[in-house]
Motif scaffolding. Structure first.
Motif, mmCIF file in Angstrom:
data_model
loop_
_atom_site.group_PDB
_atom_site.id
_atom_site.type_symbol
_atom_site.label_atom_id
_atom_site.label_comp_id
_atom_site.label_asym_id
_atom_site.label_seq_id
_atom_site.Cartn_x
_atom_site.Cartn_y
_atom_site.Cartn_z
ATOM 1 N N GLU A 239 69.850 68.860 58.700
ATOM 2 C CA GLU A 239 69.234 67.448 59.400
ATOM 3 C C GLU A 239 68.232 67.689 59.941
ATOM 4 O O GLU A 239 67.024 66.809 59.795
ATOM 5 C CB GLU A 239 70.346 66.992 60.238
ATOM 6 C CG GLU A 239 70.080 65.563 60.727
ATOM 7 C CD GLU A 239 71.240 64.839 61.333
ATOM 8 O OE1 GLU A 239 70.889 63.657 61.957
ATOM 9 O OE2 GLU A 239 72.001 65.662 61.726
ATOM 10 N N PRO A 243 63.225 66.885 56.814
ATOM 11 C CA PRO A 243 61.937 66.041 56.523
ATOM 12 C C PRO A 243 60.750 67.126 56.045
ATOM 13 O O PRO A 243 59.885 66.822 55.240
ATOM 14 C CB PRO A 243 61.493 65.505 57.917
ATOM 15 C CG PRO A 243 62.850 65.290 58.513
ATOM 16 C CD PRO A 243 63.724 66.661 58.188
ATOM 17 N N GLN A 270 68.363 63.489 55.214
ATOM 18 C CA GLN A 270 66.910 63.818 55.744
ATOM 19 C C GLN A 270 65.965 64.489 54.793
ATOM 20 O O GLN A 270 64.684 64.845 55.362
ATOM 21 C CB GLN A 270 67.251 64.635 57.042
ATOM 22 C CG GLN A 270 68.064 63.730 58.152
ATOM 23 C CD GLN A 270 67.457 62.612 58.450
ATOM 24 O OE1 GLN A 270 66.312 62.298 58.686
ATOM 25 N NE2 GLN A 270 68.247 61.607 58.462
ATOM 26 N N CYS A 271 66.455 65.014 53.683
ATOM 27 C CA CYS A 271 65.506 65.623 52.758
ATOM 28 C C CYS A 271 64.935 64.664 51.973
ATOM 29 O O CYS A 271 64.863 64.836 50.836
ATOM 30 C CB CYS A 271 66.384 66.606 51.963
ATOM 31 S SG CYS A 271 67.494 67.837 53.044
ATOM 32 N N THR A 272 63.850 63.976 52.669
ATOM 33 C CA THR A 272 63.162 63.116 52.080
ATOM 34 C C THR A 272 62.014 63.172 50.924
ATOM 35 O O THR A 272 61.373 62.520 50.279
ATOM 36 C CB THR A 272 62.813 61.989 53.006
ATOM 37 O OG1 THR A 272 62.177 62.601 54.244
ATOM 38 C CG2 THR A 272 64.049 61.261 53.780
#
Length: 379
Positions: A239, A243, A270-272
């Motif tokens: 988490e 990003p 959260q791995c955008t």
């Protein structure tokens, strides 16, 4: 008068010698033919060196003492107790520690790029190794597995000994105590890839990685989950690191249940900025793996281009719940998807051959097969 052998351009002989890169005996012979052949032969002979014990280390040090230029060729060094011996050095092997010789060895290898330490006793103390002396300015990759440290802080010292480090891979590390005051320092500025393998389930380790800023600098992460405890540690780290991640490899080795679900602590939300995702997992007899589409459903990255599934197949191919997988991968969150790779390791006992499994996979992924997006391979 005997005809003279025509002179062959060095570029051509170097090219020919390159084909012998796995044949140490022939390369050694080539190195003795003439001076023109020596550099190319030595490039392959000394590029990757394995040292098993004090006998190997002593022989290698003596060789570097008489021919120090040989150290210029070494790019990869493995120091391990239980590995296949180097084909270059075959001396007697007295059962002595090699850890205390590491600083002297490293300083003679100015162009070293990769260091692998496996099954090593790296505990400090009298006759041991002060890991702060292993400083090396060009090393970019450190692989450390099943090594023993006196204190957790010694592991931190080892990592910081290599300021140019870009890849760190650790697995199965142990330490006796956590007594030394840990100075939290940022990880090496170049560190971008982190590999967390088997038996990396220490809260202390994950706490240090977060405190040192790994979650902000690492763009490629490979991590293994084999238990609820693993997921409880990996989830929060994933988490925090999400990003910054561009590539993620998740080895999901849960066993024991007939239905392998997704723990609440694991999410890709959260791995955008993720571009590539690889999931490695077994499919056991009478097992289903609904966690695969469930995990993919948590991802919403406009940059995702590649999804890879590496399956150790012991059970049914249809354990993957293909209908749900098609639904998830066809959703707007995967609008940028370019390729779906499925690599299968077919275990004995599965009553299908690779061609049959490939046919099933392509049929089950028909919407993507029709677009030419499916890649199938055998592991």
């Amino acid at each position: 008068m005997a005809a003279m052998m025509p002179k062959v351009p060095v570029e051509l002989t170097d090219y020919i010698i390159d084909f012998l890169h796995k044949d140490a005996r022939t390369l050694a012979a080539c190195a003795l033919v003439c001076r023109a052949w020596t550099p190319a032969a030595r490039f392959h002979l000394f590029r990757a060196i394995v040292l098993q014990d004090h006998g190997f280390v002593s022989s290698f040090q003596r060789l570097l003492g008489t021919s120090p230029d040989l150290g210029l060729y070494v790019r990869e060094l493995t120091v391990a107790k239980f590995v296949t011996a180097s084909s270059v050095f075959l001396p007697a092997k007295p059962p002595l520690s090699v850890a205390d010789s590491l600083p002297q060895v490293l300083c003679q290898l100015p162009h070293l790029r990769t260091l692998t330490l496996a099954h090593m006793d790296l505990k400090g103390g009298e006759g041991g190794t002060d890991l702060r002396t292993l400083h090396h300015s060009t090393l970019t990759e450190l692989n450390c597995s099943y090594c023993q440290f006196t204190d957790f802080a010694d592991l931190v010292d080892l990592v910081h000994a290599f300021p140019a480090l870009s890849t760190l891979s650790i697995a199965g590390l142990t330490w006796k105590e956590e007594a030394r005051l840990l100075e939290v320092r940022p990880l090496p500025a170049a560190l971008r890839r982190l590999v967390l393998g088997r038996e990396v389930d220490s809260e202390r380790l994950f706490g240090w990685l977060l405190a040192a800023g790994a979650h902000t600098s690492v763009t490629s992460l490979a991590v293994r989950c084999a238990s609820e405890r693993d997921s409880d540690l990996v989830g929060p780290f994933l988490e925090a690191a999400g990003p910054a991640l561009r590539e993620l490899e998740l080895d999901w080795s849960f066993t024991g249940d007939k239905t392998i679900g997704l723990p609440a602590t694991i999410s890709l939300a959260q791995c955008t900025a993720l571009e590539g995702l690889k999931l490695q997992f077994p499919v056991h007899y009478s097992t289903t793996v609904p966690w695969v589409p469930a995990l993919l459903a948590t991802l919403d990255s406009p940059s995702i281009r590649r999804v890879a599934l590496e399956v150790r197949l012991l059970g049914s191919v249809d354990a993957l719940e293909w209908a749900e997988l098609n639904k998830v991968l066809g959703a707007p969150a995967f609008r940028s998807l370019e390729a779906i790779a499925v690599d299968v390791n077919l275990w004995p006992g599965v009553h299908k051959d690779v061609a049959e499994v490939e046919g099933i996979v392509r049929t089950r992924l028909r919407p993507f097969e029709e677009k030419g997006m499916v890649r199938f391979g055998k592991v």
